[in-house]
Design an enzyme around this catalytic site. Sequence first.
Site, PDB file in Angstrom:
ATOM      1  N   CYS A 192       0.802  -1.230   0.000  1.00 46.78           N
ATOM      2  CA  CYS A 192       0.000   0.000   0.000  1.00 46.78           C
ATOM      3  C   CYS A 192       0.831   1.273   0.000  1.00 46.78           C
ATOM      4  CB  CYS A 192      -0.940   0.001   1.203  1.00 46.78           C
ATOM      5  SG  CYS A 192      -2.172  -1.291   1.100  1.00 46.78           S
TER       6      CYS A 192
HETATM    7  N1  NAD Z   1      -2.828  -5.623   1.995  1.00 47.80           N
HETATM    8  C1  NAD Z   1      -3.290  -4.522   2.557  1.00 47.80           C
HETATM    9  O1  NAD Z   1      -2.946  -4.198   3.690  1.00 47.80           O
HETATM   10  C2  NAD Z   1      -4.284  -3.633   1.839  1.00 47.80           C
HETATM   11  C3  NAD Z   1      -5.006  -2.702   2.595  1.00 47.80           C
HETATM   12  C4  NAD Z   1      -5.920  -1.874   1.963  1.00 47.80           C
HETATM   13  C5  NAD Z   1      -6.063  -1.972   0.572  1.00 47.80           C
HETATM   14  N2  NAD Z   1      -5.328  -2.869  -0.142  1.00 47.80           N
HETATM   15  C6  NAD Z   1      -5.554  -2.929  -1.583  1.00 47.80           C
HETATM   16  O2  NAD Z   1      -6.390  -4.046  -1.853  1.00 47.80           O
HETATM   17  C7  NAD Z   1      -6.043  -4.649  -3.102  1.00 47.80           C
HETATM   18  C8  NAD Z   1      -5.714  -6.118  -2.879  1.00 47.80           C
HETATM   19  O3  NAD Z   1      -4.578  -6.207  -2.042  1.00 47.80           O
HETATM   20  P1  NAD Z   1      -4.164  -7.544  -1.286  1.00 47.80           P
HETATM   21  O4  NAD Z   1      -3.119  -7.140  -0.302  1.00 47.80           O
HETATM   22  O5  NAD Z   1      -5.349  -8.272  -0.830  1.00 47.80           O
HETATM   23  O6  NAD Z   1      -3.478  -8.344  -2.499  1.00 47.80           O
HETATM   24  P2  NAD Z   1      -3.045  -9.895  -2.499  1.00 47.80           P
HETATM   25  O7  NAD Z   1      -1.959  -9.999  -3.494  1.00 47.80           O
HETATM   26  O8  NAD Z   1      -2.827 -10.369  -1.107  1.00 47.80           O
HETATM   27  O9  NAD Z   1      -4.352 -10.642  -3.035  1.00 47.80           O
HETATM   28  C9  NAD Z   1      -4.859 -10.441  -4.290  1.00 47.80           C
HETATM   29  C10 NAD Z   1      -5.417 -11.764  -4.792  1.00 47.80           C
HETATM   30  O10 NAD Z   1      -6.036 -11.509  -6.053  1.00 47.80           O
HETATM   31  C11 NAD Z   1      -5.785 -12.643  -6.891  1.00 47.80           C
HETATM   32  N3  NAD Z   1      -5.996 -12.228  -8.276  1.00 47.80           N
HETATM   33  C12 NAD Z   1      -5.207 -11.489  -9.082  1.00 47.80           C
HETATM   34  N4  NAD Z   1      -5.802 -11.279 -10.258  1.00 47.80           N
HETATM   35  C13 NAD Z   1      -6.999 -11.904 -10.214  1.00 47.80           C
HETATM   36  C14 NAD Z   1      -8.071 -12.034 -11.115  1.00 47.80           C
HETATM   37  N5  NAD Z   1      -8.051 -11.465 -12.322  1.00 47.80           N
HETATM   38  N6  NAD Z   1      -9.121 -12.757 -10.736  1.00 47.80           N
HETATM   39  C15 NAD Z   1      -9.178 -13.345  -9.522  1.00 47.80           C
HETATM   40  N7  NAD Z   1      -8.198 -13.240  -8.616  1.00 47.80           N
HETATM   41  C16 NAD Z   1      -7.121 -12.525  -8.954  1.00 47.80           C
HETATM   42  C17 NAD Z   1      -4.392 -13.054  -6.536  1.00 47.80           C
HETATM   43  O11 NAD Z   1      -4.125 -14.393  -6.901  1.00 47.80           O
HETATM   44  C18 NAD Z   1      -4.377 -12.834  -5.015  1.00 47.80           C
HETATM   45  O12 NAD Z   1      -4.747 -14.009  -4.322  1.00 47.80           O
HETATM   46  C19 NAD Z   1      -4.899  -3.829  -3.649  1.00 47.80           C
HETATM   47  O13 NAD Z   1      -5.390  -2.845  -4.487  1.00 47.80           O
HETATM   48  C20 NAD Z   1      -4.304  -3.174  -2.402  1.00 47.80           C
HETATM   49  O14 NAD Z   1      -3.655  -1.961  -2.705  1.00 47.80           O
HETATM   50  C21 NAD Z   1      -4.456  -3.720   0.471  1.00 47.80           C
END
Ligand code: NAD
Length: 429
Positions: free
Chosen positions: A272
């Site tokens: 993030c």
């Molecule tokens: N991790 C955090 O602390 C956090 C906090 C707030 C917001 N975010 C935001 O949330 C979003 C997700 O982050 P995250 O940390 O959960 O990511 P992550 O990498 O942990 O998880 C994302 C998942 O999406 C899957 N994926 C990718 N493309 C896909 C598709 N086309 N169809 C289905 N699944 C798919 C991946 O395999 C993965 O399991 C990002 O935009 C991030 O910036 C993250």
Amino acid sequence: MSTKLKNKIVNKKAGIAVIGLGYVGLPLALAFAQKGFKVTGIDTDEQRVGRIKNLESYITDVPSSLIARMVGRKNFEATTDFDLLRQADVVIICVPTPLKRKYTPDISYIVSAVKSIAGRMHKDMLIVLESTTYPGTTEELIKPQLEKSGLKAGRDFYVAFSPERIDPGNKNFSVTEIPKVVGGLTPQCTFLSGLLYSQIIKQVHRVSSCKSAEMTKLLENSFRIVNIGWINEIAQMCHALGVDVWEVIDAAKTKPFGFMPFYPGLGVGGHCIPEDPLYLYWKAKHYDFNCKFIKLAADTNSAMPSYAVGRLKKIIRKPFKSARVLVLGVTYKKDIKDLRKSPSIRLIELLKKETGVDYHDPFIPYLKIDGIDLKSVALTPANVKAYDAVIVAVDHSAVNYDLIRKNARVVFDTRNVYQDKGGDRVVKL
Ligand SMILES: NC(=O)c1ccc[n+]([C@@H]2O[C@H](COP(=O)([O-])OP(=O)(O)OC[C@H]3O[C@@H](n4cnc5c(N)ncnc54)[C@H](O)[C@@H]3O)[C@@H](O)[C@H]2O)c1
């Protein structure tokens, strides 16, 4: 507005599909499942889906027992089959939004998820994007893509943006305890998405558009990157002036208003803070606007590992190339097992070029990343004594800092774990 969808949401009869079962999607999917909704989690990663099918969690904050309970109640299932979207009333997108090259957004995951939905849409669907992205994504990118289905946004289906604000590892605030911001394409879209989240979250704050909701998240994360960059510069300045930055922050925070403490360290990591503000930086450029603060903070933070190496060279009183350094903590922050963009990895890369380096991390037994191939060293008195310096890079709770202080030749403490109790062997950032 669709009263059918409204009633389904209120009566917990709406089928919910969550696309992307990562740090954001998995806890969210389980939060809806716990409230009685039938939730389908869809991920392209077969390994992750397989682990859920085996009732096994891969996210620190999610206990395997919760997955087992929700799967057992038939309120949650994981799949790689996008065709199950056809049965969903609500689709929530939680896919990654990394940077492509330096400072350029990679929205390919969002595009791919939206294409998967567009081919399987039906009337009265609600689609919410949670992935952090630049202001305008939902309106400019998602809406036209979904309308290729022949249905019209705001009339036949509903679209909103609602930023996720989860803080992995934070025991005080889980997904359902953090107020939720929602902004839709139309007032009906905002209403329905607000109604959806109010089923699992007490405080839902509605804004007038998707763009405002997208910008809200970027304001929050830019606030953090800028203040962390600023305090990292202050830390370097304090060292030059011979002042203890930690003492100064502790003193400043006694002011009951107008000050909020941020703490220095090796920089910022995770998915993030190092990346999201640069989505804003990139988008603003299209409007001939130069976000000077974001760029300066990003540069200051990413220079911290190199600054730490410079300090270590002065702390270790022998030729640096014959020294051995133990890095304590390699995850991007304390008490989680996430290595993404961890400044410790950069630190190890830099140290590797000039000296001997090992690491210890209670969460990471092996480190095989970016050309680094190391095994976590056990924290025994004999092992600690063998290094010329130990650098506390991450302040994990499960580390015996006393053992390190007693046995290390010198400790470079970048997290103030010793506060004033370090003694002669501890040098603070
Ligand atoms: N991790 C955090 O602390 C956090 C906090 C707030 C917001 N975010 C935001 O949330 C979003 C997700 O982050 P995250 O940390 O959960 O990511 P992550 O990498 O942990 O998880 C994302 C998942 O999406 C899957 N994926 C990718 N493309 C896909 C598709 N086309 N169809 C289905 N699944 C798919 C991946 O395999 C993965 O399991 C990002 O935009 C991030 O910036 C993250």
